[in-house]
Design a protein around this motif. Structure first.
Motif, PDB file in Angstrom:
ATOM      1  N   ARG A 125       1.907  17.518  19.871  1.00 37.67           N
ATOM      2  CA  ARG A 125       3.417  17.443  19.059  1.00 37.67           C
ATOM      3  C   ARG A 125       3.113  16.777  18.010  1.00 37.67           C
ATOM      4  N   TYR A 126       2.622  15.836  18.130  1.00 35.34           N
ATOM      5  CA  TYR A 126       2.610  14.383  17.076  1.00 35.34           C
ATOM      6  C   TYR A 126       1.343  13.953  16.607  1.00 35.34           C
ATOM      7  N   ASP A 127       0.024  14.761  16.772  1.00 35.74           N
ATOM      8  CA  ASP A 127      -0.982  14.321  16.318  1.00 35.74           C
ATOM      9  C   ASP A 127      -1.443  12.842  16.952  1.00 35.74           C
ATOM     10  N   GLY A 128      -1.120  12.572  17.956  1.00 33.93           N
ATOM     11  CA  GLY A 128      -1.461  11.592  18.675  1.00 33.93           C
ATOM     12  C   GLY A 128      -0.638  10.155  18.213  1.00 33.93           C
ATOM     13  N   GLN A 129       0.169  10.263  17.244  1.00 36.12           N
ATOM     14  CA  GLN A 129       0.892   9.154  16.564  1.00 36.12           C
ATOM     15  C   GLN A 129       2.281   9.096  17.400  1.00 36.12           C
ATOM     16  N   ALA A 130       2.394   8.243  18.370  1.00 38.90           N
ATOM     17  CA  ALA A 130       3.735   8.077  19.227  1.00 38.90           C
ATOM     18  C   ALA A 130       4.655   7.792  18.355  1.00 38.90           C
ATOM     19  N   GLU A 131       4.420   6.789  17.280  1.00 35.66           N
ATOM     20  CA  GLU A 131       5.730   6.747  16.837  1.00 35.66           C
ATOM     21  C   GLU A 131       6.468   7.840  16.128  1.00 35.66           C
ATOM     22  N   ARG A 132       5.756   8.945  15.792  1.00 38.48           N
ATOM     23  CA  ARG A 132       6.366   9.954  15.181  1.00 38.48           C
ATOM     24  C   ARG A 132       7.570  10.446  16.208  1.00 38.48           C
ATOM     25  N   VAL A 133       7.446  10.303  17.653  1.00 39.08           N
ATOM     26  CA  VAL A 133       8.559  10.592  18.456  1.00 39.08           C
ATOM     27  C   VAL A 133       9.976  10.199  17.817  1.00 39.08           C
ATOM     28  N   TRP A 134       9.900   8.855  17.167  1.00 36.29           N
ATOM     29  CA  TRP A 134      11.308   8.514  16.584  1.00 36.29           C
ATOM     30  C   TRP A 134      11.382   8.399  15.217  1.00 36.29           C
ATOM     31  N   THR A 135      10.078   8.647  14.566  1.00 34.80           N
ATOM     32  CA  THR A 135      10.179   8.492  12.980  1.00 34.80           C
ATOM     33  C   THR A 135      10.474  10.075  12.506  1.00 34.80           C
ATOM     34  N   ASP A 136      10.177  10.945  13.328  1.00 32.25           N
ATOM     35  CA  ASP A 136      10.347  12.350  12.808  1.00 32.25           C
ATOM     36  C   ASP A 136      11.763  12.864  13.291  1.00 32.25           C
TER      37      ASP A 136
END
Length: 193
Positions: free
Chosen positions: A98-109
């Motif tokens: 869902r986030y291309d492995g970028q955990a921070e995108r859970v909240w930055t998106d």
């Protein structure tokens, strides 16, 4: 992320939580039926055991038995190393998908607190309460405060000592534990009465 997350009592482990979003998510995942300080320290230990790299793509594709062995230690990274290794791997897989492995995108998106809460709820191992607490951690400890974040946290967004989100040092940790103990005693008294 540039806030403070003094959850472990170890400055290096706490720095990892504040600077590597995947570490913070894994720490929250493991904060269940296990002492909070150890749960949030486990991402640091995991990173060390994996050769100094903590990466969602690596975790997602790692041999499951090897990951269980890493979780078993010694010392074990959780009270239930087998099931938590599997859960951490599934979390990594979802982050990759869902986030291309970028955990921070859970909240930055996420554009709103409600969206952030929903995105967290969609992660393996993140139930309603854990998701609300994590939104509160992001807001209180790291300054991630999308519109509506307080509503998304329920009681955990309030001032007080309700959860790990309120831990800013050893004294706060003791107060959070006192609160949890009182809540459990009240629930036990209610069911007994």
């Amino acid at each position: 992320m540039d806030g403070t997350v003094p959850f472990t009592g170890d400055p290096k482990a706490d720095e990892l939580l504040a600077t590597e979003p995947l570490a913070l998510l894994i720490g929250m995942l493991l904060d269940q039926q296990f002492p909070m300080e150890r749960a949030f320290h486990s991402p640091y230990d995991l990173k060390e055991r994996l050769g100094g790299r903590l990466d969602a793509h690596d975790l997602a594709t790692m041999d499951a038995d090897e990951l269980v062995a890493v979780f078993r230690g010694p010392p074990a990274l959780h009270r239930y190393p087998g099931s938590m290794a599997a859960r951490a791997q599934e979390l990594a897989r979802v982050l990759v998908e869902r986030y291309d492995g970028q955990a921070e995108r859970v909240w930055t998106d996420a554009q709103t607190g409600a969206e952030l809460f929903a995105d967290l709820r969609a992660l393996p191992g993140f139930g309603e309460q854990k998701s609300r607490i994590f939104v509160a951690i992001l807001a209180k400890r790291l300054g991630v405060q999308p519109p509506g974040w307080q509503e998304a946290t329920g009681p955990y967004g309030q001032a007080g000592f309700f959860s790990v989100a309120d831990v800013d040092g050893p004294d706060a940790l003791a107060r959070v534990r006192e609160h949890k103990k009182a809540v459990k005693a009240a629930a036990k008294a209610k069911t007994a009465g």
